[in-house]
Design an enzyme around this catalytic site. Structure first.
Site, PDB file in Angstrom:
ATOM      1  CB  SER A 160      -0.970  -0.044   1.183  1.00  0.00           C
ATOM      2  OG  SER A 160      -1.921   0.982   1.115  1.00  0.00           O
ATOM      3  CG  ASP A 255      -7.106  -1.653  -3.554  1.00  0.00           C
ATOM      4  OD1 ASP A 255      -7.570  -0.592  -3.106  1.00  0.00           O
ATOM      5  OD2 ASP A 255      -5.956  -2.053  -3.301  1.00  0.00           O
ATOM      6  CG  HIS A 285      -6.385  -1.015   0.053  1.00  0.00           C
ATOM      7  ND1 HIS A 285      -5.504  -0.885  -0.986  1.00  0.00           N
ATOM      8  CD2 HIS A 285      -5.744  -0.538   1.140  1.00  0.00           C
ATOM      9  CE1 HIS A 285      -4.378  -0.348  -0.558  1.00  0.00           C
ATOM     10  NE2 HIS A 285      -4.498  -0.136   0.747  1.00  0.00           N
TER      11      HIS A 285
END
Length: 321
Positions: A160, A255, A285
């Site tokens: 991320s 996501d 996500h």
């Protein structure tokens, strides 16, 4: 939007937690109880991986960067290494939240993993985090022998926001004639904070909550001094991606930033950079981390390990999935 069936049972609780976190004060961090709940969804780390603490000096600013080194059991040899940066939106996350993931990667790939506790915003405005990440990467390259690492087989990666920092480190290494990087390993990367995520017409309520969370995260980073148009903040906006290392990108279908992964892979191909992109169905996500309850999460991690092990032409160890 077809969420993984197991995750359908969890999404109400996840949505409530994200809603509470959507508008935190500048320094709010998840409570220990939230971290404990998260920990119950993650596999325990393997016991046959040696973990040691490390302090990497900041030569230009003073002080040290805390890190952990994960070394699998087995004969002494020069292994491939991954310098890893945790996720958490640049303002949360820690060595603890990435502990299990790093330990499993080290074992499955038979590689050394160096997890870096870079400074967090807002207490430490941008680019303190990137300076720490780049310093840690350079230190690992310069001390490869001490770490039992082959200096030609050092990768950078993260999850991320950590993947964002890894991509920025790769740009700096290219542009500043830094040490060679053998691989970028980017998991659910955030690569363009100038773009506001948009919801499709059929998006369920939980998806809108995640979009709101992403927007708040991007705004928080920009408010820390990170200029959104800066390629070291939004690597997708780099004028050129030529000369970057081979790249493996792992993304989740549902996501809100999956398009970052797709666009970055396309640009890398256009720049003649070898790239592999895998998009895992049914995951939003961060949900690939729920390895205790999701076989697909374990497959996600096994693919990351295969990319790392391929650097030294070794196979992922049995029991990856």
């Amino acid at each position: 939007m077809r969420l993984h069936p197991v995750l359908r049972l969890l999404i109400p609780a996840v949505t409530r937690r994200l809603s509470r976190m959507s508008h935190p004060s500048a320094t709010d961090r998840p409570a220990k109880s939230a971290e404990a709940a998260y920990g119950r969804l993650v596999q325990k780390p393997p016991v046959d991986v040696a973990v040691t603490s490390l302090r990497i000096p900041r030569t230009d600013e003073g002080g040290n960067i805390e890190a952990r080194v994960y070394r699998p059991a087995g004969p002494d040899k020069a292994r491939a290494a991954l310098v890893y940066f945790h996720g958490g939106g640049w303002w949360q996350g820690s060595l603890e939240t990435s502990h299990s993931h790093c330990a499993h990667l080290a074992k499955l790939a038979d590689a050394v993993v160096i997890s870096v506790a870079y400074r967090l915003i807002p207490e430490h405005p941008f680019p303190a985090n990137l300076r720490d990440c780049y310093t840690a990467f350079r230190w690992a390259a310069e001390h490869a022998g001490d770490l039992g690492v082959d200096p030609s087989l050092i990768a950078v990666g993260g999850t991320s926001s950590g993947a964002n920092l890894a991509a920025a480190v790769a740009l700096r290494a290219r542009d500043e004639d830094g040490p060679a990087i053998a691989l970028q390993l980017l998991e659910i990367p955030v690569l363009d904070i100038t773009a506001s995520p948009q919801a499709p017409a059929d998006a369920p309520p939980w998806y809108h909550v995640m979009i709101d969370q992403a927007r708040q995260t991007f705004d928080r980073y920009a408010g820390s001094g990170a200029r959104p148009e800066d390629p070291l903040v939004s690597p997708l906006l780099a004028e050129s991606l030529h000369g970057l290392p081979p790249t493996v990108i792992l993304a989740n279908e549902l996501d809100v930033v999956v398009d970052h992964a797709v666009r970055y892979a396309d640009r890398l191909r256009e720049a003649a950079v070898p790239v592999t992109l895998t998009v895992y169905p049914g995951l939003a996500h961060g949900m690939q981390a729920f390895t205790r309850i999701l076989p697909v999460g374990r497959r996600f991690r096994a693919e990351a390990a295969r990319a790392l092990s391929a650097l030294s032409l070794t196979d992922v160890r049995p029991g990856a999935v």
